[in-house]
Write an enzyme that holds these catalytic residues in place. Sequence first.
Site, PDB file in Angstrom:
ATOM      1  N   LYS A   1     104.054 104.834 -31.233  1.00 18.05           N
ATOM      2  CA  LYS A   1     102.993 105.407 -30.381  1.00 18.05           C
ATOM      3  C   LYS A   1     103.536 105.545 -28.945  1.00 18.05           C
ATOM      4  CE  LYS A   1      99.644 103.638 -33.638  1.00 18.05           C
ATOM      5  NZ  LYS A   1      98.292 103.164 -33.923  1.00 18.05           N
TER       6      LYS A   1
ATOM      7  N   HIS B   1      98.083 112.385 -37.056  1.00 19.54           N
ATOM      8  CA  HIS B   1      97.648 110.993 -36.877  1.00 19.54           C
ATOM      9  C   HIS B   1      96.208 110.987 -36.356  1.00 19.54           C
ATOM     10  CE1 HIS B   1      97.404 106.878 -35.435  1.00 19.54           C
ATOM     11  NE2 HIS B   1      98.410 106.618 -36.239  1.00 19.54           N
TER      12      HIS B   1
ATOM     13  N   GLU C   1      94.854 109.319 -34.149  1.00 19.62           N
ATOM     14  CA  GLU C   1      94.735 109.297 -32.680  1.00 19.62           C
ATOM     15  C   GLU C   1      94.847 110.709 -32.118  1.00 19.62           C
ATOM     16  OE1 GLU C   1      97.698 106.257 -32.104  1.00 19.62           O
ATOM     17  OE2 GLU C   1      96.311 104.828 -33.028  1.00 19.62           O
TER      18      GLU C   1
ATOM     19  N   GLU D   1      95.698 106.243 -43.730  1.00 19.32           N
ATOM     20  CA  GLU D   1      95.369 105.277 -42.679  1.00 19.32           C
ATOM     21  C   GLU D   1      93.869 105.317 -42.417  1.00 19.32           C
ATOM     22  OE1 GLU D   1      99.165 104.583 -40.055  1.00 19.32           O
ATOM     23  OE2 GLU D   1      97.887 106.076 -39.136  1.00 19.32           O
TER      24      GLU D   1
ATOM     25  N   ASN E   1     105.630 103.537 -36.287  1.00 20.35           N
ATOM     26  CA  ASN E   1     105.070 104.480 -35.318  1.00 20.35           C
ATOM     27  C   ASN E   1     104.905 103.716 -34.006  1.00 20.35           C
ATOM     28  OD1 ASN E   1     103.618 106.269 -33.792  1.00 20.35           O
ATOM     29  ND2 ASN E   1     101.780 106.234 -35.092  1.00 20.35           N
TER      30      ASN E   1
ATOM     31  N   GLY F   1      94.941  99.098 -35.801  1.00 17.37           N
ATOM     32  CA  GLY F   1      94.951  98.299 -34.587  1.00 17.37           C
ATOM     33  C   GLY F   1      93.807  97.308 -34.488  1.00 17.37           C
TER      34      GLY F   1
ATOM     35  N   SER G   1      97.010  97.948 -39.616  1.00 16.54           N
ATOM     36  CA  SER G   1      97.119  96.492 -39.504  1.00 16.54           C
ATOM     37  C   SER G   1      98.057  95.874 -40.541  1.00 16.54           C
ATOM     38  CB  SER G   1      95.734  95.838 -39.552  1.00 16.54           C
ATOM     39  OG  SER G   1      94.941  96.287 -38.462  1.00 16.54           O
TER      40      SER G   1
HETATM   41  P1  13P Z   1      98.542  99.356 -36.554  1.00 17.94           P
HETATM   42  O1  13P Z   1      99.628  98.937 -37.501  1.00 17.94           O
HETATM   43  O2  13P Z   1      98.778  98.895 -35.140  1.00 17.94           O
HETATM   44  O3  13P Z   1      97.177  99.045 -37.084  1.00 17.94           O
HETATM   45  O4  13P Z   1      98.629 100.971 -36.450  1.00 17.94           O
HETATM   46  C1  13P Z   1      98.648 101.711 -37.612  1.00 17.94           C
HETATM   47  C2  13P Z   1      98.997 103.102 -37.252  1.00 17.94           C
HETATM   48  O5  13P Z   1      98.211 103.817 -36.649  1.00 17.94           O
HETATM   49  C3  13P Z   1     100.335 103.600 -37.621  1.00 17.94           C
HETATM   50  O6  13P Z   1     100.421 104.979 -37.463  1.00 17.94           O
END
Ligand code: 13P
Length: 253
Positions: free
Chosen positions: A12, A95, A97, A167, A10, A173, A214
């Site tokens: 983003k 997601h 976010e 997740e 992803n 992150g 992560s």
């Molecule tokens: P990270 O791998 O940067 O923690 O992000 C995970 C994520 O949100 C994947 O959709």
Amino acid sequence: MPRTPLVAGNWKMHKTVSEALQLVEVLLPRLEAVSGVESLLCPPSTALMPLSAILDKSRIALGAQNLFWESEGAFTGELSASMVAEFCQYVIIGHSERRQIFGETNDEVNRKILAAIAVGLMPVLCVGESLAENEAGRAAEIITGQLQAALKDVALSGGGQLVIAYEPIWAIGTGKAATPEDIDTLLRNVVRPTLAGLFGEQLSQEVRVLYGGSVNPGNAADFFGQPEIDGALVGGASLVAEDFVAITQAASG
Ligand code: 13P
């Protein structure tokens, strides 16, 4: 029937089209060399068309990061499921976010899932609890509720039509991944039984369930060693060719 591992990146809101092309030029031959794993790239919308032209004849799948549930109309800034399906096989939906920053609700996530499946796109449905919910011991309740709401009225003809990504928000992150054993237990005791309740035991065993949060080349093999973890949804590490390839190799066993 064993589930083929899926490692998804992803991206983003990262990478212009020229940066995306550079990254894929490095990734393409290296990911194609890894057997027994499906790779999926989810770049920003602007890169979907150029990348689809490159990935078209490859084993690497392409996914969008979102869509809107209406089929067309006055919805400035949005992309319909059929627009996404012109270029993609997959779409990330729900997601954290999008839920947290853009206020997406379980009901909206459900409409998006239904729209995706109606045009033959495979949704990667994201679920996960916040740190406060986790600390209050509410993870199972939150995840069950998210799955049941997002998958309401969804009919599957095969488990391959749907992917779930668990997740935990506190692991995204942050560098703080959940422990592989805890994830495996949660998938076995909460996610898989909820899917079985919705779709029946057999289909629930065919749905791939990924872990996200992560994931990096140092911890990936530990996650993939767990029987219930069928791959990863990778954020930050998917932007670095070396790292994404190493994670994909770890899934090949
Ligand atoms: P990270 O791998 O940067 O923690 O992000 C995970 C994520 O949100 C994947 O959709």
